[in-house]
Design a protein around this motif. Structure first.
Motif, PDB file in Angstrom:
ATOM      1  N   UNK A 143       0.803  -1.204   0.000  1.00 21.84           N
ATOM      2  CA  UNK A 143       0.000   0.000   0.000  1.00 21.84           C
ATOM      3  C   UNK A 143       0.841   1.261   0.000  1.00 21.84           C
ATOM      4  N   UNK A 144       0.219   2.355  -0.438  1.00 24.68           N
ATOM      5  CA  UNK A 144       0.893   3.652  -0.374  1.00 24.68           C
ATOM      6  C   UNK A 144      -0.138   4.723  -0.077  1.00 24.68           C
ATOM      7  N   UNK A 145       0.183   5.533   0.933  1.00 29.46           N
ATOM      8  CA  UNK A 145      -0.685   6.635   1.340  1.00 29.46           C
ATOM      9  C   UNK A 145      -0.094   7.925   0.805  1.00 29.46           C
ATOM     10  N   UNK A 146      -0.777   8.533  -0.141  1.00 32.12           N
ATOM     11  CA  UNK A 146      -0.291   9.763  -0.763  1.00 32.12           C
ATOM     12  C   UNK A 146      -0.648  11.003   0.052  1.00 32.12           C
ATOM     13  N   UNK A 147      -1.436  10.823   1.117  1.00 38.73           N
ATOM     14  CA  UNK A 147      -1.892  11.964   1.907  1.00 38.73           C
ATOM     15  C   UNK A 147      -3.354  12.237   1.628  1.00 38.73           C
ATOM     16  N   UNK A 148      -3.651  12.845   0.472  1.00 36.61           N
ATOM     17  CA  UNK A 148      -5.068  13.076   0.138  1.00 36.61           C
ATOM     18  C   UNK A 148      -5.813  11.786  -0.184  1.00 36.61           C
ATOM     19  N   UNK A 149      -5.076  10.752  -0.606  1.00 38.82           N
ATOM     20  CA  UNK A 149      -5.692   9.474  -0.956  1.00 38.82           C
ATOM     21  C   UNK A 149      -4.684   8.352  -0.738  1.00 38.82           C
ATOM     22  N   UNK A 150      -5.189   7.126  -0.681  1.00 41.93           N
ATOM     23  CA  UNK A 150      -4.338   5.949  -0.476  1.00 41.93           C
ATOM     24  C   UNK A 150      -4.820   4.825  -1.383  1.00 41.93           C
ATOM     25  N   UNK A 151      -3.889   3.930  -1.746  1.00 42.39           N
ATOM     26  CA  UNK A 151      -4.238   2.770  -2.551  1.00 42.39           C
ATOM     27  C   UNK A 151      -3.580   1.527  -1.961  1.00 42.39           C
ATOM     28  N   UNK A 152      -4.311   0.417  -1.937  1.00 42.80           N
ATOM     29  CA  UNK A 152      -3.814  -0.820  -1.344  1.00 42.80           C
ATOM     30  C   UNK A 152      -4.114  -1.976  -2.292  1.00 42.80           C
ATOM     31  N   UNK A 153      -3.114  -2.838  -2.481  1.00 44.84           N
ATOM     32  CA  UNK A 153      -3.261  -4.044  -3.314  1.00 44.84           C
ATOM     33  C   UNK A 153      -3.128  -5.257  -2.397  1.00 44.84           C
ATOM     34  N   UNK A 154      -4.128  -6.146  -2.417  1.00 45.69           N
ATOM     35  CA  UNK A 154      -4.140  -7.352  -1.579  1.00 45.69           C
ATOM     36  C   UNK A 154      -4.293  -8.584  -2.461  1.00 45.69           C
ATOM     37  N   UNK A 155      -3.390  -9.567  -2.306  1.00 47.33           N
ATOM     38  CA  UNK A 155      -3.481 -10.803  -3.085  1.00 47.33           C
ATOM     39  C   UNK A 155      -3.273 -12.017  -2.194  1.00 47.33           C
ATOM     40  N   UNK A 156      -4.192 -12.986  -2.286  1.00 44.75           N
ATOM     41  CA  UNK A 156      -4.031 -14.257  -1.583  1.00 44.75           C
ATOM     42  C   UNK A 156      -2.961 -15.084  -2.295  1.00 44.75           C
ATOM     43  N   UNK A 157      -2.045 -15.665  -1.524  1.00 39.17           N
ATOM     44  CA  UNK A 157      -0.988 -16.449  -2.153  1.00 39.17           C
ATOM     45  C   UNK A 157      -0.912 -17.886  -1.635  1.00 39.17           C
ATOM     46  N   UNK A 158      -1.678 -18.215  -0.596  1.00 31.90           N
ATOM     47  CA  UNK A 158      -1.673 -19.577  -0.060  1.00 31.90           C
ATOM     48  C   UNK A 158      -2.946 -19.792   0.739  1.00 31.90           C
TER      49      UNK A 158
END
Length: 235
Positions: free
Chosen positions: A130-145
């Motif tokens: 994830x990365x929080x830009x301040x005004x907005x944030x984005x998160x990537x979640x992936x199951x791997x097991x």
């Protein structure tokens, strides 16, 4: 399987020992609390009705170890226990979560926490960036097991991507979120928008010196054609 269970126990013991040792140093933060919610809605999915959701965490120097759970008032609701190990620096964050769902398995028996067999485990392991830009944030979640498979038996690598942005309106704290999945998995059978939500937070004044944090959230699931309205209290 015994080796996997032993490895898991050793990893948890080391993590908690490290957290306990670090607690003696300066800068360590320990927190505990919980929410009571009218419905358990997660990433646009309905997982149960009225639920109690405790949580606890310890963090130092950007590293964190957290435990979170959920138990529903109805015996058929999802019962969950998760561990997350993470690291954050600046706006960047990375984490690995072990989800465990205490539900009836195919033989109508309660899932064994220490069952890590590929075909019977109730655990799901997820990697998060994830990365929080301040005004907005984005998160990537992936199951791997864990128990994350397509109908044909292939691993799904179920993925959920969410963009969120906090803002204020009328003196209240709000957060808007948009969640999607890029391919077939537990969230959808193909690329789809699965979560559009707005959360409103407010302090409910109980006495002159005590207020109770509360929130309401509206969630739309365009893929499932569902809509949810949740009220929660944080303790």
């Amino acid at each position: 399987m015994r080796r996997i269970v032993l490895k898991k126990l050793v990893m948890l013991a080391v993590a908690f020992f490290a957290a306990s040792s670090l607690a003696k140093a300066q800068g360590v933060e320990v927190s505990a609390g919980g929410d009571i919610v009218s419905s358990y809605i997660w990433r646009g999915q309905y997982l149960g009705g009225v639920s109690i959701q405790p949580g606890a965490s310890v963090s130092v120097a950007g590293f964190s170890l957290a435990a979170w759970g959920s138990v529903g008032y109805d015996s058929n609701d999802t019962k969950e226990f998760d561990f997350t190990i993470g690291y954050g620096i600046g706006g960047f964050s990375v984490a690995i979560t072990d989800y465990w769902f205490n539900t009836l398995n195919a033989d109508e028996e309660i899932n064994n926490y220490f069952d890590y067999s590929a075909n019977t485990t109730a655990h799901i392991f997820e990697a998060t960036l994830g990365y929080d830009f301040g005004p907005a944030a984005i998160v990537w979640n992936t199951n791997f097991a864990g128990t994350d498979y397509k109908l044909d038996g292939d691993r799904a690598y179920s993925t959920y991507i969410e963009a969120s942005a906090p803002f204020k309106l009328g003196g209240l704290d709000l957060k808007a979120e948009l969640g999607m999945t890029p391919w077939e998995g537990i969230y959808s059978d193909k690329f789809n928008i699965v979560n559009i939500g707005v959360t409103v937070g407010k302090e409910i004044k109980i006495t002159d010196s005590f207020s109770l944090p509360a929130f309401t959230k509206i969630t739309f699931d365009p893929y499932g054609e569902k809509c949810y309205f949740v009220f929660g209290i944080s303790l």
